[in-house]
Design a protein around this motif. Sequence first.
Motif, PDB file in Angstrom:
ATOM      1  N   LEU A 121       1.108  -0.808  -0.152  1.00  0.00           N
ATOM      2  CA  LEU A 121       0.035   0.231   0.232  1.00  0.00           C
ATOM      3  C   LEU A 121       0.577   1.276  -0.264  1.00  0.00           C
ATOM      4  N   TRP A 122       1.769   1.210   0.969  1.00  0.00           N
ATOM      5  CA  TRP A 122       2.884   2.804   1.159  1.00  0.00           C
ATOM      6  C   TRP A 122       3.957   2.447   0.609  1.00  0.00           C
ATOM      7  N   LEU A 123       5.047   1.431   0.448  1.00  0.00           N
ATOM      8  CA  LEU A 123       6.474   1.093   0.393  1.00  0.00           C
ATOM      9  C   LEU A 123       6.979   0.905  -0.434  1.00  0.00           C
ATOM     10  N   THR A 124       5.831   0.883  -2.241  1.00  0.00           N
ATOM     11  CA  THR A 124       6.018   0.495  -2.860  1.00  0.00           C
ATOM     12  C   THR A 124       7.499   1.506  -4.108  1.00  0.00           C
ATOM     13  N   PRO A 125       7.095   2.369  -3.561  1.00  0.00           N
ATOM     14  CA  PRO A 125       7.901   3.567  -4.504  1.00  0.00           C
ATOM     15  C   PRO A 125       8.922   2.865  -4.097  1.00  0.00           C
ATOM     16  N   LEU A 126       9.851   2.746  -2.410  1.00  0.00           N
ATOM     17  CA  LEU A 126      11.073   2.637  -2.263  1.00  0.00           C
ATOM     18  C   LEU A 126      11.474   1.078  -2.414  1.00  0.00           C
ATOM     19  N   LEU A 127      11.116   0.771  -3.553  1.00  0.00           N
ATOM     20  CA  LEU A 127      11.592  -0.254  -4.212  1.00  0.00           C
ATOM     21  C   LEU A 127      12.197  -0.389  -5.201  1.00  0.00           C
ATOM     22  N   TYR A 128      11.604   0.692  -6.568  1.00  0.00           N
ATOM     23  CA  TYR A 128      11.839   1.297  -7.890  1.00  0.00           C
ATOM     24  C   TYR A 128      13.846   0.802  -8.125  1.00  0.00           C
ATOM     25  N   HIS A 129      14.475   1.523  -6.929  1.00  0.00           N
ATOM     26  CA  HIS A 129      15.350   1.379  -7.813  1.00  0.00           C
ATOM     27  C   HIS A 129      16.090   0.108  -7.210  1.00  0.00           C
ATOM     28  N   LEU A 130      16.218  -1.027  -6.056  1.00  0.00           N
ATOM     29  CA  LEU A 130      17.009  -1.607  -5.810  1.00  0.00           C
ATOM     30  C   LEU A 130      17.112  -3.086  -7.390  1.00  0.00           C
ATOM     31  N   PRO A 131      18.478  -2.888  -7.684  1.00  0.00           N
ATOM     32  CA  PRO A 131      18.916  -3.644  -8.940  1.00  0.00           C
ATOM     33  C   PRO A 131      18.496  -5.410  -8.662  1.00  0.00           C
ATOM     34  N   GLN A 132      18.551  -5.712  -9.836  1.00  0.00           N
ATOM     35  CA  GLN A 132      17.687  -7.361  -9.744  1.00  0.00           C
ATOM     36  C   GLN A 132      19.608  -8.410  -9.254  1.00  0.00           C
ATOM     37  N   ALA A 133      20.351  -7.630  -9.708  1.00  0.00           N
ATOM     38  CA  ALA A 133      21.327  -7.888  -8.942  1.00  0.00           C
ATOM     39  C   ALA A 133      21.527  -8.608  -7.675  1.00  0.00           C
ATOM     40  N   THR A 134      21.452  -7.653  -7.001  1.00  0.00           N
ATOM     41  CA  THR A 134      20.791  -8.200  -5.134  1.00  0.00           C
ATOM     42  C   THR A 134      19.709  -8.996  -5.398  1.00  0.00           C
ATOM     43  N   LEU A 135      18.861  -9.454  -6.287  1.00  0.00           N
ATOM     44  CA  LEU A 135      18.115  -9.881  -6.405  1.00  0.00           C
ATOM     45  C   LEU A 135      18.647 -11.422  -6.086  1.00  0.00           C
ATOM     46  N   ALA A 136      19.052 -11.818  -7.031  1.00  0.00           N
ATOM     47  CA  ALA A 136      20.200 -12.706  -7.798  1.00  0.00           C
ATOM     48  C   ALA A 136      21.006 -13.346  -6.378  1.00  0.00           C
ATOM     49  N   ALA A 137      22.062 -12.559  -5.980  1.00  0.00           N
ATOM     50  CA  ALA A 137      22.241 -12.444  -5.042  1.00  0.00           C
ATOM     51  C   ALA A 137      21.685 -12.743  -3.096  1.00  0.00           C
TER      52      ALA A 137
END
Length: 722
Positions: A481-497
């Motif tokens: 509801l409120w925190l999704t804009p904070l995740l825009y710049h999350l690198p996909q490389a970080t998710l892979a790690a």
Amino acid sequence: MPVAGPWLRRLLPFVAWMPELRDGRILRTDFVAGLTVALVLIPQSMAYAQLAGLPPYYGLYAAFLPPLVAALFGSSRQLATGPVAVVSLMTAAALEPIAAAGGPGYIAYAITLSLIVGVFQFALGLLRLGVLVNFLSHPVVVGFTNAAAIIIATSQLDKIFGVRVEKAAHHYETVWATVVAAASYIHWPTFVMAVAAFTIMIVLRRVNRRLPNVLIAVGVTTVLAWATGFEKVQQAALDQFPASAVQEVVADQLRLRDEIPQFDARLAEARARLAETVARHGWNDARALAAQHAIDTLKLQRDRRVKTAAADLKELRAVRFRYVPGAEGAPGRYYLLANLPEGAHDDGNIWRIRTIGEDGSLEMNGGGNVVGAIPRGVPSLALPKFDLSVVLQLLSAAITISLIGFMEAISIAKAMATKTRQKVDANQELIGQGLSNVVGSLFQSYPTSGSFSRSAVNMDAGAVTGFSSVVTSLIVVVTLLWLTPLLYHLPQATLAAVIMMAVVGLINVRAIRHAWQAQRQDGVVAVVTFALTLAFAPHLDKGILVGVGLALILYLYRTMQPRVAILARHPDGTLRDAEVFGLKTCENISMIRFDGSLYFANTSYFEDKVQERVAVRPNLRYVIVVGDGINQIDATGEEMLAHLADRLEKAGIRMVFTGLKKQVIDAFQRTGLYRRLGPDRFFRTEEQALDQAWKELGGNHEADCPLNVVCPIELTPGARAS
């Protein structure tokens, strides 16, 4: 209400632990545990959605309701349900052959798959068929899990190195292509971001395992990506691309957007004509057949057009460009990587096409990939698209995911129940997991299961009831509801790690070695399952099916020739295997012990062993079957014993039984064999049977029989068993 209480607790398991929340200490502990799990779940769920081939925010959708529903209707109080690595990988393996990853069709199929998985699990639970999971033997699961961990880890290499390669028919070919591409076109900012994420998680895990290392790594790399302009996105016009091939493909994509509605309109008209023709003339009329042929032709043309355009677009997105800025503010030019004009000075970035706008403009990406915009708000309620042909295509994969996912969940639940001394009902857990997938599919979730890592976090945080999972779901709602804009710049490389760090714990070579030491054939099953899962990837179900089949075949092979021992009297007074201990056997009485259930696969083996004994003992008068090891008998075994007893009787040899279990005696009584042979053929102990044999043989035989030689001695520790 003493009668309604147990029934209500079975229908609504959560009523058993809800009263405990009146204790403020338990309420606070569960709240903290739920918050702690949510801090791990939010980044993990996005990473696993990426592994499943879905946009990362679909992981948040899968973390929204499934944890809550599984906690309310499952039997485990600490099991943390949601997206998991193995199920995500199997989802991708099931869907990639029939749809393009991340596309609308792919997403629809993933949601439908969740519904099928949930219905299958729920049905198994209602029918009390949780025992079906036992067909997935431990060696099969160990081999599959180790292979899956390697496949999961290597599937993230392209995101770690920042390269893009086409998926090959086999996973190992894709991995090799990724390594080759990385050697030439590695995107260093992406690689550095991945290394930073790895470093943060590893260091924090060693400093203090209670620290939310995943969340901290996500936060640090997201801020870093935002501060450095990691993504690098800019708009481009088609005339900025000198390569005519690029312009042709883009123009073709734009034409397709106009053609698809036209095809759909023509199909609607053709279906209307068919319906009108059938109403007037019936299905057997030539005009109805012609109308149906017209529909089939249009559908074929549409499908071919879409597939060709999709292949062209996939190839276009794999193309790399160099950007040369224009002089004095003029638009720059995008050149193919190998076609940069001599003397031209590019900006140093490698660019690729991300999307094609409705007006023909292109969105270019010259940096690393990030999660991007996440739709704000919770997913809306919608029924999954139910197409029978699609369901049939997904059915085998859904069954495999159901069983593997549930086995993972119930194993975790039982391990935690041992520590908490709580009862876990496998069938109730199936109902809980099934409902979580069904309800999740109504809110755009893909298949979920119990997570080992998050359940451990939940347990370590002190969770007492399922309320901790309710809190976890509420935290996910707040995020959506409120925190999704904070995740825009999350690198996909970080998710892979994050994914690679999570699956390291799944690699367990020691378990394969242990299976080999316990039973060589089980070791073979584990190794074969491991090797074939790797070889068949991404078709993971083939490795599992071969492993299950091999395990069953080897089990049948082992039970086809169980141990058959000829017993003789040991100096310590016990009856033991004469061959093992070198004991003298009797010429007139043969005691044969059968160590296994007597069923269709081994009846001939048992019969042959008895016949061998009869052949080498011409003076044999008694065959005493020691049946302590016969746990079950089927119709074939009972029939064989009846005929064998008759043949031996005609040869002057009496066959009697000792130590038979109740279920075997009951089978003999149902078939009439017990009555036909007579109660005097059945004895409780070997000694009773021997006494009867000696009486019937008469004379001084008892004194001369080797079976009667008793010289008691003191057994030493570790003496060999019979």
